[in-house]
Design a protein around this motif. Structure first.
Motif, PDB file in Angstrom:
ATOM      1  N   LEU A 106      39.406  10.488   5.613  1.00  0.00           N
ATOM      2  CA  LEU A 106      40.253   9.815   6.601  1.00  0.00           C
ATOM      3  C   LEU A 106      41.666  10.376   6.499  1.00  0.00           C
ATOM      4  O   LEU A 106      42.249  10.411   5.416  1.00  0.00           O
ATOM      5  N   ILE A 107      42.184  10.844   7.629  1.00  0.00           N
ATOM      6  CA  ILE A 107      43.529  11.403   7.707  1.00  0.00           C
ATOM      7  C   ILE A 107      44.409  10.425   8.470  1.00  0.00           C
ATOM      8  O   ILE A 107      44.066  10.014   9.578  1.00  0.00           O
ATOM      9  N   VAL A 108      45.543  10.065   7.879  1.00  0.00           N
ATOM     10  CA  VAL A 108      46.445   9.116   8.531  1.00  0.00           C
ATOM     11  C   VAL A 108      47.533   9.870   9.296  1.00  0.00           C
ATOM     12  O   VAL A 108      48.341  10.589   8.709  1.00  0.00           O
ATOM     13  N   SER A 112      54.032   8.095  16.114  1.00  0.00           N
ATOM     14  CA  SER A 112      55.140   8.981  16.487  1.00  0.00           C
ATOM     15  C   SER A 112      54.649  10.265  17.153  1.00  0.00           C
ATOM     16  O   SER A 112      55.430  10.969  17.797  1.00  0.00           O
ATOM     17  N   GLU A 113      53.364  10.561  16.989  1.00  0.00           N
ATOM     18  CA  GLU A 113      52.801  11.755  17.612  1.00  0.00           C
ATOM     19  C   GLU A 113      52.830  11.671  19.137  1.00  0.00           C
ATOM     20  O   GLU A 113      52.778  12.688  19.822  1.00  0.00           O
ATOM     21  N   TYR A 114      52.892  10.456  19.676  1.00  0.00           N
ATOM     22  CA  TYR A 114      52.912  10.297  21.131  1.00  0.00           C
ATOM     23  C   TYR A 114      54.281  10.628  21.720  1.00  0.00           C
ATOM     24  O   TYR A 114      54.381  11.003  22.883  1.00  0.00           O
ATOM     25  N   GLY A 115      55.327  10.456  20.935  1.00  0.00           N
ATOM     26  CA  GLY A 115      56.659  10.754  21.418  1.00  0.00           C
ATOM     27  C   GLY A 115      57.226   9.665  22.305  1.00  0.00           C
ATOM     28  O   GLY A 115      56.733   8.540  22.350  1.00  0.00           O
ATOM     29  N   LEU A 116      58.284  10.023  23.022  1.00  0.00           N
ATOM     30  CA  LEU A 116      58.963   9.093  23.927  1.00  0.00           C
ATOM     31  C   LEU A 116      58.233   9.098  25.263  1.00  0.00           C
ATOM     32  O   LEU A 116      58.137  10.142  25.924  1.00  0.00           O
ATOM     33  N   VAL A 117      57.704   7.952  25.669  1.00  0.00           N
ATOM     34  CA  VAL A 117      56.903   7.886  26.896  1.00  0.00           C
ATOM     35  C   VAL A 117      57.442   6.798  27.820  1.00  0.00           C
ATOM     36  O   VAL A 117      58.048   5.818  27.374  1.00  0.00           O
ATOM     37  N   VAL A 159      40.540  10.738  12.117  1.00  0.00           N
ATOM     38  CA  VAL A 159      42.003  10.666  12.107  1.00  0.00           C
ATOM     39  C   VAL A 159      42.414   9.326  12.697  1.00  0.00           C
ATOM     40  O   VAL A 159      41.929   8.944  13.766  1.00  0.00           O
ATOM     41  N   VAL A 160      43.298   8.603  12.005  1.00  0.00           N
ATOM     42  CA  VAL A 160      43.773   7.327  12.526  1.00  0.00           C
ATOM     43  C   VAL A 160      45.265   7.419  12.832  1.00  0.00           C
ATOM     44  O   VAL A 160      46.006   8.172  12.190  1.00  0.00           O
ATOM     45  N   ARG A 161      45.677   6.652  13.835  1.00  0.00           N
ATOM     46  CA  ARG A 161      47.094   6.565  14.195  1.00  0.00           C
ATOM     47  C   ARG A 161      47.529   5.107  14.130  1.00  0.00           C
ATOM     48  O   ARG A 161      47.435   4.372  15.113  1.00  0.00           O
ATOM     49  N   PRO A 162      48.004   4.654  12.977  1.00  0.00           N
ATOM     50  CA  PRO A 162      48.511   3.282  12.886  1.00  0.00           C
ATOM     51  C   PRO A 162      49.823   3.169  13.650  1.00  0.00           C
ATOM     52  O   PRO A 162      50.634   4.107  13.673  1.00  0.00           O
ATOM     53  N   VAL A 227      41.696   7.670  16.299  1.00  0.00           N
ATOM     54  CA  VAL A 227      41.552   6.242  16.596  1.00  0.00           C
ATOM     55  C   VAL A 227      42.880   5.531  16.343  1.00  0.00           C
ATOM     56  O   VAL A 227      43.409   5.562  15.232  1.00  0.00           O
ATOM     57  N   ASN A 228      43.411   4.906  17.387  1.00  0.00           N
ATOM     58  CA  ASN A 228      44.601   4.071  17.218  1.00  0.00           C
ATOM     59  C   ASN A 228      44.251   2.837  16.388  1.00  0.00           C
ATOM     60  O   ASN A 228      43.199   2.226  16.581  1.00  0.00           O
ATOM     61  N   ILE A 229      45.145   2.475  15.481  1.00  0.00           N
ATOM     62  CA  ILE A 229      45.020   1.187  14.785  1.00  0.00           C
ATOM     63  C   ILE A 229      46.205   0.353  15.264  1.00  0.00           C
ATOM     64  O   ILE A 229      47.356   0.574  14.841  1.00  0.00           O
ATOM     65  N   CYS A 230      45.925  -0.556  16.171  1.00  0.00           N
ATOM     66  CA  CYS A 230      46.995  -1.326  16.806  1.00  0.00           C
ATOM     67  C   CYS A 230      46.431  -2.596  17.423  1.00  0.00           C
ATOM     68  O   CYS A 230      45.221  -2.728  17.606  1.00  0.00           O
TER      69      CYS A 230
END
Length: 296
Positions: A106-108, A112-117, A159-162, A227-230
């Motif tokens: 599992l890679i965390v 912040s990878e999404y940037g300013l949206v 890969v997860v994106r908390p 996978v977003n963790i949100c």
């Protein structure tokens, strides 16, 4: 069972270690700073693939949780060394001379990878073409891209994106961690200097994050995915700090400091959790009020 955890000395890493211990999983911590841990393995060179290969071969882990990262905005080289090279070296080591068919990885990453949206792009989905604006976001996105490419060889990798993780023992460089630290430092009254509180963020309890990560690393449908963790629900930062003050029962005032305002700070930022639910089923998150009470 055995697990390698990088970043085990950090906020999320400490909570993950406690979670794994309760499941009788032996934890090995690879890092640059000595931790109070019986299985600490010192890392001296992020590019030393042979070091990672030999370490992995000797441990034969059932799990690898790569949590390590730095948000140090003052050192670009360090950002990419820790946030990108560290991960790529581990994954390269796994590809060579090692039977990885049973090791789950599992890679965390980071929201912040999404940037300013713009708000019309919310909630953020995993397939959104992110345009990060910070070294941290850029280097984490490169880590994600490398990990997904490596998954073709490593198979059991997710890969997860908390999003915004909160809970006991938060670091003080995070807004809520700073509020928590200041509130506790006041005997009965005081003033908290803040940045912009009129923002909305997707806050999630660290215990939920750890539980979800362990479920995802053990789920075949998560492999090869981001996978977003949100929660997929934005909360007012102002209301959160006001709640914390109210439940502290102290006489605390807020003083906004313009020098603490961040450049390019989105008013609202939150993720989509439909993919998470499609993999794990409906998940009952801890109530935000209960999490905030645990801070006080």
């Amino acid at each position: 069972m055995r697990a390698i955890v990088t970043g085990a000395g950090g906020f999320l890493g400490n909570h993950l270690k406690s979670f794994l211990y309760k499941k009788n999983i032996e934890v090995f911590n690879i890092g640059t700073k000595k931790q109070s841990h019986s299985h600490f393995i010192e890392l001296k060179d992020f590019t030393d693939i042979s070091f990672f290969r030999n370490t992995i071969l000797s441990i034969k882990p059932d799990f690898i949780f790569h949590l390590a990262g730095t948000a140090d905005s003052k050192d670009t080289c360090k950002s990419f060394e820790v946030n990108t090279t560290f991960c790529s070296s581990i994954l390269e080591a796994l590809k060579s001379d090692y039977n990885i068919s049973k090791t789950k990885i599992l890679i965390v990453g980071s929201a912040s990878e999404y940037g300013l949206v713009s708000e019309d792009k919310l909630p953020l989905k995993e397939d959104f073409n992110g345009q990060p604006i910070s070294d941290y976001g850029i280097s984490k996105l490169q880590q994600t891209q490398y990990a997904l490419e490596s998954q073709k060889d490593l198979r059991n990798l997710v890969v997860v994106r908390p999003f915004n993780i909160i809970g006991p023992d938060m670091p003080t460089h995070l807004a809520i961690g700073s509020f928590q630290d200041q509130i506790k430092s006041f005997e009965s009254r005081g003033t908290i200097r803040t940045g912009n509180l009129d923002v909305y963020r997707d806050f999630i309890d660290v215990k939920d994050v750890v539980n979800i990560m362990f479920s995802l690393i053990n789920n075949n449908y998560s492999y090869g995915e981001i996978v977003n963790i949100c929660r997929s629900e934005p909360f007012s930062l102002r209301k959160i700090v006001e709640f914390m003050i109210r439940h502290s029962k102290k006489d605390i005032t807020l003083q906004e400091d313009l020098s603490r305002h961040k450049k390019n700070d989105a008013k609202t930022h939150f993720g989509c959790n439909k993919k998470l639910f499609s993999i794990l089923g409906k998940y009952q998150f801890r109530k935000i009020d209960d999490t905030l009470r645990s801070l006080i």
